[in-house]
Design a protein around this motif. Structure first.
Motif, PDB file in Angstrom:
ATOM      1  N   LEU A  12       0.840  -1.201   0.000  1.00 21.60           N
ATOM      2  CA  LEU A  12       0.000   0.000   0.000  1.00 21.60           C
ATOM      3  C   LEU A  12       0.875   1.252   0.000  1.00 21.60           C
ATOM      4  CD1 LEU A  12      -2.719   1.502   0.251  1.00 21.60           C
ATOM      5  CD2 LEU A  12      -2.580   1.139   2.736  1.00 21.60           C
ATOM      6  N   ALA A  13       2.015   1.200   0.680  1.00 24.07           N
ATOM      7  CA  ALA A  13       2.915   2.360   0.715  1.00 24.07           C
ATOM      8  C   ALA A  13       3.399   2.706  -0.687  1.00 24.07           C
ATOM      9  CB  ALA A  13       4.095   2.079   1.644  1.00 24.07           C
ATOM     10  N   SER A  14       3.734   1.702  -1.479  1.00 21.75           N
ATOM     11  CA  SER A  14       4.180   1.934  -2.860  1.00 21.75           C
ATOM     12  C   SER A  14       3.033   2.470  -3.716  1.00 21.75           C
ATOM     13  CB  SER A  14       4.725   0.640  -3.466  1.00 21.75           C
ATOM     14  OG  SER A  14       5.858   0.188  -2.754  1.00 21.75           O
ATOM     15  N   HIS A  15       1.840   1.966  -3.483  1.00 18.26           N
ATOM     16  CA  HIS A  15       0.647   2.432  -4.197  1.00 18.26           C
ATOM     17  C   HIS A  15       0.435   3.918  -3.917  1.00 18.26           C
ATOM     18  CE1 HIS A  15      -3.619   0.972  -5.587  1.00 18.26           C
ATOM     19  NE2 HIS A  15      -3.245   2.082  -6.204  1.00 18.26           N
ATOM     20  N   ILE A  16       0.534   4.284  -2.642  1.00 14.46           N
ATOM     21  CA  ILE A  16       0.399   5.687  -2.238  1.00 14.46           C
ATOM     22  C   ILE A  16       1.482   6.531  -2.909  1.00 14.46           C
ATOM     23  CG2 ILE A  16       0.661   7.286  -0.282  1.00 14.46           C
ATOM     24  CD1 ILE A  16      -0.618   5.025   1.477  1.00 14.46           C
ATOM     25  N   ALA A  17       2.715   6.051  -2.861  1.00 13.37           N
ATOM     26  CA  ALA A  17       3.836   6.814  -3.415  1.00 13.37           C
ATOM     27  C   ALA A  17       3.672   7.052  -4.911  1.00 13.37           C
ATOM     28  CB  ALA A  17       5.151   6.098  -3.127  1.00 13.37           C
ATOM     29  N   LEU A  18       3.218   6.044  -5.647  1.00  8.39           N
ATOM     30  CA  LEU A  18       3.014   6.206  -7.088  1.00  8.39           C
ATOM     31  C   LEU A  18       1.978   7.287  -7.383  1.00  8.39           C
ATOM     32  CD1 LEU A  18       3.118   2.451  -8.106  1.00  8.39           C
ATOM     33  CD2 LEU A  18       4.553   4.232  -9.133  1.00  8.39           C
ATOM     34  N   LEU A  19       0.905   7.295  -6.611  1.00  9.97           N
ATOM     35  CA  LEU A  19      -0.125   8.316  -6.804  1.00  9.97           C
ATOM     36  C   LEU A  19       0.395   9.694  -6.401  1.00  9.97           C
ATOM     37  CD1 LEU A  19      -3.293   6.408  -5.537  1.00  9.97           C
ATOM     38  CD2 LEU A  19      -2.709   6.972  -7.902  1.00  9.97           C
ATOM     39  N   GLU A  20       1.111   9.770  -5.289  1.00  9.44           N
ATOM     40  CA  GLU A  20       1.666  11.052  -4.832  1.00  9.44           C
ATOM     41  C   GLU A  20       2.680  11.596  -5.841  1.00  9.44           C
ATOM     42  OE1 GLU A  20       1.165  13.019  -2.166  1.00  9.44           O
ATOM     43  OE2 GLU A  20      -0.067  11.812  -0.806  1.00  9.44           O
ATOM     44  N   ALA A  67      13.251  -0.308  -1.418  1.00  9.63           N
ATOM     45  CA  ALA A  67      13.872   0.030  -2.695  1.00  9.63           C
ATOM     46  C   ALA A  67      12.836   0.598  -3.657  1.00  9.63           C
ATOM     47  CB  ALA A  67      14.536  -1.203  -3.308  1.00  9.63           C
ATOM     48  N   VAL A  68      11.653  -0.009  -3.680  1.00 10.62           N
ATOM     49  CA  VAL A  68      10.585   0.452  -4.567  1.00 10.62           C
ATOM     50  C   VAL A  68      10.192   1.890  -4.213  1.00 10.62           C
ATOM     51  CG1 VAL A  68       8.167   0.083  -5.242  1.00 10.62           C
ATOM     52  CG2 VAL A  68       9.721  -1.876  -5.034  1.00 10.62           C
ATOM     53  N   LEU A  69      10.075   2.185  -2.920  1.00 10.73           N
ATOM     54  CA  LEU A  69       9.681   3.526  -2.490  1.00 10.73           C
ATOM     55  C   LEU A  69      10.700   4.580  -2.930  1.00 10.73           C
ATOM     56  CD1 LEU A  69       8.351   2.745   1.097  1.00 10.73           C
ATOM     57  CD2 LEU A  69       6.996   3.541  -0.851  1.00 10.73           C
ATOM     58  N   ASP A 154       6.704   8.319   5.495  1.00  8.25           N
ATOM     59  CA  ASP A 154       5.385   8.523   6.115  1.00  8.25           C
ATOM     60  C   ASP A 154       4.356   7.583   5.506  1.00  8.25           C
ATOM     61  OD1 ASP A 154       5.997  10.920   7.850  1.00  8.25           O
ATOM     62  OD2 ASP A 154       6.524  11.745   5.896  1.00  8.25           O
ATOM     63  N   ALA A 155       4.448   7.362   4.190  1.00  5.24           N
ATOM     64  CA  ALA A 155       3.538   6.421   3.534  1.00  5.24           C
ATOM     65  C   ALA A 155       3.731   5.017   4.103  1.00  5.24           C
ATOM     66  CB  ALA A 155       3.773   6.428   2.025  1.00  5.24           C
ATOM     67  N   TYR A 156       4.978   4.644   4.330  1.00  2.00           N
ATOM     68  CA  TYR A 156       5.290   3.311   4.858  1.00  2.00           C
ATOM     69  C   TYR A 156       4.799   3.175   6.295  1.00  2.00           C
ATOM     70  CZ  TYR A 156       8.231  -0.928   5.435  1.00  2.00           C
ATOM     71  OH  TYR A 156       8.705  -2.202   5.655  1.00  2.00           O
ATOM     72  N   LEU A 157       5.104   4.166   7.131  1.00  2.00           N
ATOM     73  CA  LEU A 157       4.679   4.073   8.531  1.00  2.00           C
ATOM     74  C   LEU A 157       3.155   4.092   8.631  1.00  2.00           C
ATOM     75  CD1 LEU A 157       5.480   3.825  11.473  1.00  2.00           C
ATOM     76  CD2 LEU A 157       5.659   6.318  11.588  1.00  2.00           C
ATOM     77  N   PHE A 158       2.496   4.907   7.821  1.00  2.00           N
ATOM     78  CA  PHE A 158       1.034   4.934   7.794  1.00  2.00           C
ATOM     79  C   PHE A 158       0.479   3.535   7.538  1.00  2.00           C
ATOM     80  CE2 PHE A 158      -2.684   4.844   5.000  1.00  2.00           C
ATOM     81  CZ  PHE A 158      -3.638   5.459   5.801  1.00  2.00           C
TER      82      PHE A 158
END
Length: 201
Positions: A12-20, A67-69, A154-158
């Motif tokens: 989910l963190a990577s999903h968030i990051a891609l959108l951000e 790494a992806v993030l 922050d995306a990861y910790l969230f």
């Protein structure tokens, strides 16, 4: 690009990051049976067998969430999702990503493992108490882990804090972390990622 994800998992963190980051990508759901929604066997795509996995435009596959993030953040530096290389804040970001990955994420793992014993879960919960208490103290009164700017950490910790209820860990005992979780969760792109994964209406 294609992001292989499982709803609510660390991907989910990577999903968030891609959108951000505003990057074009296709989100491909991976089921518990390791079958991807695009019809492929996920174990063939990623022999490690777990998400996230990011299929790049040139056909290469990038794995491991930390790494992806960083890759996503660096694809659009203007997004501010990671400080630039050489800046000390970049190493603070890496410090946080390493801590979240090895000390917080991993201590949630026993609660999602059917083979984990009660003793293993008790030990993990005790570790989480210490690790999250440290994160609370390090966060202090900052809005985000690195200060004023939202980053991939922050995306990861969230994402990981969202697992609290499943592990019987009340995030409310750490007011700063609870506020961070709410602050990140209110971001439009975070809401969009949650809705896309069926985690929010």
């Amino acid at each position: 690009m294609k992001l292989y994800y499982s709803p609510g998992a660390c991907s989910l963190a990577s999903h968030i990051a891609l959108l951000e980051a505003g990057l074009p990508f296709e989100a491909v759901k991976v089921g518990r049976d390791k079958k991807a929604a695009d019809g492929n066997d996920f174990n063939v795509i990623n022999p490690k067998g777990y998400v996230p996995a990011l299929a790049l435009d040139d056909g290469q596959l990038l794995t491991e969430g930390t790494a992806v993030l960083q890759y996503i953040a660096d694809r659009n530096p203007a997004s501010g999702l990671a400080p630039p290389a050489g800046d000390l804040q970049r190493y603070r970001l890496l410090e946080w990503l390493g801590y979240i990955n090895s000390e917080i994420h991993k201590n949630f793992s026993p609660f999602f493992n059917p083979a984990a014993t009660a003793q293993m879960k008790d030990m993990a919960k005790a570790n989480l108490q210490r690790r999250l208490t440290y994160a609370e103290q390090a966060l202090g009164d900052k809005p985000f882990l690195l200060g004023e700017r939202f980053t991939v950490a922050d995306a990861y910790l969230f994402t990981i804090l969202g697992w609290g209820p499943a592990a019987g860990v009340d995030i409310g005992q750490w007011p700063g972390l609870k506020a961070l979780h709410a602050r990140v969760g209110a971001r439009p792109q975070v809401q969009a990622a949650m809705k896309a994964e069926g985690l929010a209406k």
